[in-house]
Design an enzyme around this catalytic site. Structure first.
Site, PDB file in Angstrom:
ATOM      1  N   HIS A  37      36.795  14.606  -1.630  1.00  0.00           N
ATOM      2  CA  HIS A  37      37.940  15.522  -1.557  1.00  0.00           C
ATOM      3  C   HIS A  37      37.504  16.949  -1.906  1.00  0.00           C
ATOM      4  CE1 HIS A  37      40.145  11.673  -2.845  1.00  0.00           C
ATOM      5  NE2 HIS A  37      40.686  11.948  -1.671  1.00  0.00           N
ATOM      6  N   GLY A 147      38.587  14.677   6.260  1.00  0.00           N
ATOM      7  CA  GLY A 147      37.271  14.051   6.172  1.00  0.00           C
ATOM      8  C   GLY A 147      37.005  13.151   7.372  1.00  0.00           C
ATOM      9  N   GLN A 153      41.982   8.776  11.799  1.00  0.00           N
ATOM     10  CA  GLN A 153      43.025   9.654  11.266  1.00  0.00           C
ATOM     11  C   GLN A 153      42.762  11.113  11.646  1.00  0.00           C
ATOM     12  OE1 GLN A 153      44.659   9.443   7.081  1.00  0.00           O
ATOM     13  NE2 GLN A 153      43.165  11.050   6.741  1.00  0.00           N
TER      14      GLN A 153
HETATM   15  P1  AMP Z   1      42.795  10.272   0.812  1.00  0.00           P
HETATM   16  O1  AMP Z   1      43.113  10.856  -0.528  1.00  0.00           O
HETATM   17  O2  AMP Z   1      41.970   9.045   0.756  1.00  0.00           O
HETATM   18  O3  AMP Z   1      44.012  10.175   1.698  1.00  0.00           O
HETATM   19  O4  AMP Z   1      41.857  11.334   1.532  1.00  0.00           O
HETATM   20  C1  AMP Z   1      42.211  12.687   1.650  1.00  0.00           C
HETATM   21  C2  AMP Z   1      41.218  13.395   2.539  1.00  0.00           C
HETATM   22  O5  AMP Z   1      39.911  13.258   1.989  1.00  0.00           O
HETATM   23  C3  AMP Z   1      41.149  12.799   3.939  1.00  0.00           C
HETATM   24  O6  AMP Z   1      40.997  13.850   4.881  1.00  0.00           O
HETATM   25  C4  AMP Z   1      39.927  11.932   3.865  1.00  0.00           C
HETATM   26  O7  AMP Z   1      39.308  11.732   5.118  1.00  0.00           O
HETATM   27  C5  AMP Z   1      39.043  12.755   2.959  1.00  0.00           C
HETATM   28  N1  AMP Z   1      37.995  11.917   2.348  1.00  0.00           N
HETATM   29  C6  AMP Z   1      38.155  10.766   1.661  1.00  0.00           C
HETATM   30  N2  AMP Z   1      36.952  10.241   1.314  1.00  0.00           N
HETATM   31  C7  AMP Z   1      36.014  11.092   1.804  1.00  0.00           C
HETATM   32  C8  AMP Z   1      34.580  11.111   1.787  1.00  0.00           C
HETATM   33  N3  AMP Z   1      33.871  10.160   1.197  1.00  0.00           N
HETATM   34  N4  AMP Z   1      33.963  12.125   2.422  1.00  0.00           N
HETATM   35  C9  AMP Z   1      34.671  13.119   3.035  1.00  0.00           C
HETATM   36  N5  AMP Z   1      36.007  13.160   3.075  1.00  0.00           N
HETATM   37  C10 AMP Z   1      36.676  12.166   2.470  1.00  0.00           C
END
Ligand code: AMP
Length: 289
Positions: A37, A147, A153
């Site tokens: 994040h 991400g 997504q």
């Molecule tokens: P989430 O809190 O899991 O909904 O993720 C929020 C954002 O962080 C989304 O755009 C995810 O794709 C991104 N994200 C989560 N894990 C990673 C990671 N390991 N590397 C890069 N982006 C990430």
């Protein structure tokens, strides 16, 4: 760091900043922040003058058997991490503020959501796109960073923004991994030590496909079979491993832009990962956590 809960206040803050000529970068999350994040925050910071990070565990994108109630939450820790990365505004809308009533009008994600995660989690992407649309309307960002870890997504958000004329840019950041290859995820906190080791089968499978492709194999069926061989490890229940394009459709021949997407269960935890063949797992970002 400004902290805002009320949707109207969020919009007023953004409009105030924009009136002063500032570009707004936005990173939507469900919290329990990790380095993945935070690297999105860094990218937003590099491309904008103000960075808004939202934390909202969106009930609409969880199925009845999903982990909505147990999803990890730690606002104190998130606040410290966001503040340490110079987030300008933390947007923390309460559930009732975003959904005063069950929303009747929702965003239909279309055919790009039919397979992979969309097939495994019916209604998931409708919930994701609906909340992302709402957040975009409240934050009114110039650029939003997602991400690649959640590849389907990110591509769906990009498509929604194009198809529905949202006037903003979508930036997609590479996956951030632990040094041993495990992609960072808030859900990794569910894994015990044995399960964490087992979960390495996903990045190993992606590497195996990448290696076979670099060795000259371009037939997706052969490459998928190779990946599945490695994914089938003790403690791992494979769900899918597929070679797709940016449109999420299966490719007939693998090339540098082909993405290998994988999902598996380790214990009760569902894990997803992916790699762009031309960039490789080694081309992602590795961090010591
Ligand atoms: P989430 O809190 O899991 O909904 O993720 C929020 C954002 O962080 C989304 O755009 C995810 O794709 C991104 N994200 C989560 N894990 C990673 C990671 N390991 N590397 C890069 N982006 C990430």
């Amino acid at each position: 760091m400004q902290e805002i809960s009320a949707p109207e206040e969020m919009r007023a803050w953004s409009r105030g900043e924009r009136k002063r000529g500032r570009r707004i970068g936005f990173v939507p999350t469900m919290g329990y922040l990790h380095e993945g994040h935070l690297q999105l925050v860094d990218r937003a910071r590099a491309r904008a003058d103000r960075v808004v990070l939202s934390i909202f565990v969106n009930p609409l994108q969880f199925g009845p058997n999903d982990d909505f109630t147990t999803y990890p939450r730690d606002l104190g820790r998130d606040r410290a991490l966001a503040g340490g990365r110079a987030v300008d505004c933390l947007f923390l809308p309460p559930t009732v503020a975003l959904y005063p009533a069950e929303p009747e009008v929702r965003v239909a994600p279309g055919p790009m959501a039919d397979g992979l995660e969309g097939a495994a989690r019916p209604g998931h992407f409708q919930g994701v796109l609906t909340v992302v649309a709402k957040l975009f309307h409240l934050v009114e960002p110039d650029i939003a960073v997602f991400g690649r870890k959640d590849f389907q997504q990110a591509m769906l958000v990009r498509r929604m923004v194009a198809d529905l004329d949202f006037g903003l840019e979508i930036d997609v950041a590479p996956t951030v991994r632990e040094l041993d290859g495990l992609a960072l995820s808030s859900r990794n906190s569910y894994l015990n030590a044995d399960q964490r080791r087992a979960a390495l089968a996903l990045s190993r499978a992606l590497r195996a496909v990448e290696q076979a492709w670099r060795g000259g194999q371009a037939d997706p069926t052969v490459l998928e079979r190779r990946g599945m061989e490695v994914l089938r490890a003790p403690g791992v229940t494979p769900e899918y491993l597929a070679l797709v394009g940016e449109d999420l459709r299966p490719v007939t021949r693998a090339d540098a832009r082909t993405v290998v997407v994988v999902a598996a269960r380790v214990g009760a935890t569902r894990i997803i990962d992916n790699v762009v063949l031309g960039e490789g797992v080694g081309g992602d970002v590795s961090v010591r956590t």
